[in-house]
Scaffold this active site. Structure first.
Site, PDB file in Angstrom:
ATOM      1  N   GLY B  41      39.867  35.138  42.294  1.00 10.02           N
ATOM      2  CA  GLY B  41      39.704  34.190  43.354  1.00 10.02           C
ATOM      3  C   GLY B  41      40.066  32.890  42.665  1.00 10.02           C
ATOM      4  O   GLY B  41      40.587  32.070  43.445  1.00 10.02           O
ATOM      5  N   LEU B 110      42.383  41.192  28.182  1.00  7.37           N
ATOM      6  CA  LEU B 110      42.488  40.614  26.740  1.00  7.37           C
ATOM      7  C   LEU B 110      41.184  41.031  26.204  1.00  7.37           C
ATOM      8  O   LEU B 110      40.230  40.398  26.702  1.00  7.37           O
ATOM      9  CB  LEU B 110      42.601  38.960  26.876  1.00  7.37           C
ATOM     10  CG  LEU B 110      44.125  38.762  27.233  1.00  7.37           C
ATOM     11  CD1 LEU B 110      44.173  37.101  26.960  1.00  7.37           C
ATOM     12  CD2 LEU B 110      45.128  39.337  26.447  1.00  7.37           C
ATOM     13  N   ASN B 138      34.116  37.802  33.102  1.00  8.14           N
ATOM     14  CA  ASN B 138      33.323  38.322  32.425  1.00  8.14           C
ATOM     15  C   ASN B 138      33.269  37.533  31.066  1.00  8.14           C
ATOM     16  O   ASN B 138      34.239  36.882  30.658  1.00  8.14           O
ATOM     17  CB  ASN B 138      33.511  39.549  32.023  1.00  8.14           C
ATOM     18  CG  ASN B 138      34.724  40.032  31.513  1.00  8.14           C
ATOM     19  OD1 ASN B 138      35.172  40.097  30.325  1.00  8.14           O
ATOM     20  ND2 ASN B 138      35.849  40.177  32.260  1.00  8.14           N
ATOM     21  N   CYS B 199      29.575  37.902  40.080  1.00  9.43           N
ATOM     22  CA  CYS B 199      29.940  37.943  41.501  1.00  9.43           C
ATOM     23  C   CYS B 199      29.780  39.207  42.337  1.00  9.43           C
ATOM     24  O   CYS B 199      29.278  39.323  43.443  1.00  9.43           O
ATOM     25  CB  CYS B 199      31.350  37.467  41.707  1.00  9.43           C
ATOM     26  SG  CYS B 199      31.657  35.836  41.152  1.00  9.43           S
TER      27      CYS B 199
END
Ligand SMILES: [Zn+2]
Lengths: 82, 275
Positions: B41, B110, B138, B199
């Site tokens: 988003g 990553l 995260n 979320c």
């Protein structure tokens, strides 16, 4: 505390200070650290950032920094969603 | 690029009408390179604003695929994209909308391990990047990105939202004074930080994501055009009360992430005095 007869009246009181926590005025014990503030309010120490008077206080200092009268303290939950 | 064509003059006229940006700022925007990590988003909207503003070189990094639950807030993805890698779909879509754009897409998450395994590639891709946008979902990714930005002395614009709480800030790791004052992501949220809800668990409204993404894009364009006045300020947005709160970020003198690169013995002493 109940006291015996003629001894001088000794009462154990904790000074209270007034400060603002997340926009609400609260009365707190004067010797409370920022860590203690979180504990008293049941906030997980590892899940928030603390802002005192518009400055972020790094977590390593929370145990050593005491709440002061008239402080404006905001506690923000860490968010990582995107 | 040193000057604009007549068509570009018309296209970007509203940006250039801002006195502090002007033609020089627009040219800087068009010559800039950005990395957007996390094409959900936040990342999609940041990319849309930057590409539309004239940024020609964008690096997209993500390893997620489009899911049906993404569609209400990840506006460029469509039902036919479900199951496809986000970076592939995003690269294709942006290339179609903007003919003269250069998009580099890395389908990778990553982490410490993937960075080690692809260190040369990632280092070369970040070498000329003006701004890194952290749009991930995260905490471990955010720590890894922070570390990369500190090491490569980059500009980090970090945005995050979950439920009704959004946070956004810009850190300038190229400026030692700024690092000493404001620290890094790890100074704000140390490694052992516990995210109560994300979320997926807490939900989020698409337009609330848009508010934070807009702020990231706004900060990015201002940085690139040398008109950003605020680095190291944490902006917290409450999407329920619509209130913003600002706080000056602070370096944690115990932080091991932003210390070795930037803090000389003399600066360290000064820092203790001011704290
Ligand atoms: Zn740090």
């Amino acid at each position: 505390m109940s006291l015996i007869n003629a001894t001088p009246s000794i009462t154990v009181t904790t000074d209270l200070i007034r400060l603002e926590l997340n926009g609400t005025t609260v009365m707190l014990e004067s010797d409370l650290s920022l860590s203690g503030l979180l504990v008293v309010n049941n906030i997980d120490v590892a899940s928030v950032a603390i802002v005192v008077n518009d400055t972020v206080i790094p977590r390593s200092g929370w145990q050593h920094i005491q709440c002061q009268a008239n402080d404006r303290i905001n506690v923000f939950s860490a968010v990582a969603g995107g | 690029m040193k000057s604009l064509t007549d068509r570009e003059y018309q296209q970007y006229s509203r940006t250039m009408l801002l006195n502090d940006i002007g033609e020089a700022g627009q040219i800087a925007i068009m010559n800039s390179q950005v990395a957007i990590i996390g094409m959900g988003g936040l990342g999609l909207l940041v990319a849309q604003y930057l590409a539309a503003a004239g940024v020609k070189h964008l690096l997209f990094i993500d390893n997620d695929v489009v899911e049906i639950s993404n569609l209400p807030r990840q506006l460029l993805y469509t039902p036919t994209d479900i199951g496809k890698p986000k970076v592939t779909v995003a690269k294709r879509t942006f290339s179609r909308i903007h003919s003269d754009i250069h998009i580099d897409a890395m389908n990778i998450k990553l982490t410490d391990d993937t960075i080690k395994a692809n260190l040369q590639l990632i280092t070369s891709k970040l070498a000329d990047v003006d701004v890194v946008f952290d749009c991930t979902d995260n905490l471990p990714s955010r720590h890894v990105i922070n570390q990369l930005c500190v090491q490569h002395q980059l500009i980090l614009i970090s945005g995050a939202i979950s439920g009704y709480q959004g946070q956004v800030f810009c850190l300038n790791f190229a400026d030692q004074t700024s690092v000493i004052l404001s620290g890094c992501y790890h100074c704000l949220y140390p490694s052992h930080t516990h995210i109560e809800q994300n979320c997926t668990q807490q939900g989020v409204l698409g337009p609330a994501v848009g508010v934070i993404a807009s702020m990231q894009a706004l900060m990015g364009l201002q940085h690139i055009s040398s008109t950003l006045n605020q680095y190291g300020v944490l902006h917290c947005f409450n999407a329920k009360s619509f209130l913003w709160q600002q706080a000056q970020m602070s370096r944690d003198h115990q932080c091991h992430v932003c210390k070795p690169m930037h803090i000389s013995a003399q600066d360290q002493g000064a820092e203790y005095v001011t704290n």
